[in-house]
Write an enzyme that holds these catalytic residues in place. Sequence first.
Site, PDB file in Angstrom:
ATOM      1  N   SER A  49     -59.648  -8.668   4.584  1.00  0.00           N
ATOM      2  CA  SER A  49     -59.013  -9.595   5.838  1.00  0.00           C
ATOM      3  C   SER A  49     -59.886  -8.748   7.116  1.00  0.00           C
ATOM      4  CB  SER A  49     -57.784  -9.571   6.002  1.00  0.00           C
ATOM      5  OG  SER A  49     -57.362 -10.043   7.163  1.00  0.00           O
ATOM      6  N   LYS A  50     -60.609  -9.687   7.808  1.00  0.00           N
ATOM      7  CA  LYS A  50     -61.130  -9.304   8.935  1.00  0.00           C
ATOM      8  C   LYS A  50     -59.930  -9.109  10.113  1.00  0.00           C
ATOM      9  CE  LYS A  50     -65.482  -9.397  11.438  1.00  0.00           C
ATOM     10  NZ  LYS A  50     -65.707  -8.229  11.470  1.00  0.00           N
TER      11      LYS A  50
END
Length: 306
Positions: free
Chosen positions: A159-160
Amino acid sequence: MAFKKTEQIWFDGAFVPWEQGNVHLLTHTLHYGLGVFEGIRCYRCDDGRSAVFRLPEHIARLYRSAKILEMEIPYPAAQLESVVIETLRVNKMAEGYIRPLVFLGDGAMGLLPSDNPVRVAVIAWPWGAYLGEEGLERGIRAKISSYTRHHPNVSMTKSKTCGQYVNSILAKREVTRMGYDEALMLDTQGMVAEASGENVFMVRDGVLKTPPLTSILEGITRDCVIRLAREKGIEVVETPITRDELYGADEVFFTGTAAEVTPVREVDDRTIGSGARGPLTKTLQSAFFDAVHGRTSKHESWLSFL
Ligand code: PPE
């Protein structure tokens, strides 16, 4: 890195003037870091048109990032793709960097923010070479930071996530203060993971190697480079890499939307190869720039024209 402001921001469903892109101090993400974002580039193509590079892939990653954090984006993906294009159009930008941001607004405080609204903004601004024009040509000096990169069970690396970048900032500050250009980080097993905002590749005896996706961001530029290399018949291996393997590499380079394909001429004070941009790096960098500027019809599916 300084940015130039643009005119309008898309914020929760409508365009607002740049000056109105503000939030309340009880914005949940501001306190706890639970938010996700993307970094996308738009390039002017040789034929005069402009195109956003790998737009659907970036938007798809934004939704995966949000899903990992159990945040529901209140718009369909196709709408956000159009919004990215619109944001460039309304700001009359032929080239630039686009930053979709998904965050939790104000409402409850504390660690169970069930009713806080999921807010979405898309901001665009002109952004030049992330690690400098000179870095793109001559290569940069990287140093392995004393900070370890995230473990997937501590802070999920696919996940960014906004808050992940605390780790990146600490690492980047540490090594730039010592005079280096960029920080490399090792994972919790001590293997090479990624740079503060880029994926890493090395070349040895004509083979391209990059760490597997275990504890790193699934970079879209990384994916491009792997594909471009394979198209050219270059062998690509995703395999754990040790820091001393990097020291003995013929070539090292970083990939990222912001950093594009940046050669690394030094790692921990060891000169890599001849200390200049290596031949394979140059080939892949040129292939990447050809693709983003629409010079190769084969990669036109990577472009979303404005
Ligand atoms: N790893 C990290 C940690 C990372 O932040 C990026 C992108 C990448 C790998 C490469 O991913 P991709 O852009 O899909 O090839 N870093 C973004 C943020 C830079 C910033 O300073 O802000 C970027 O390049 O847009």
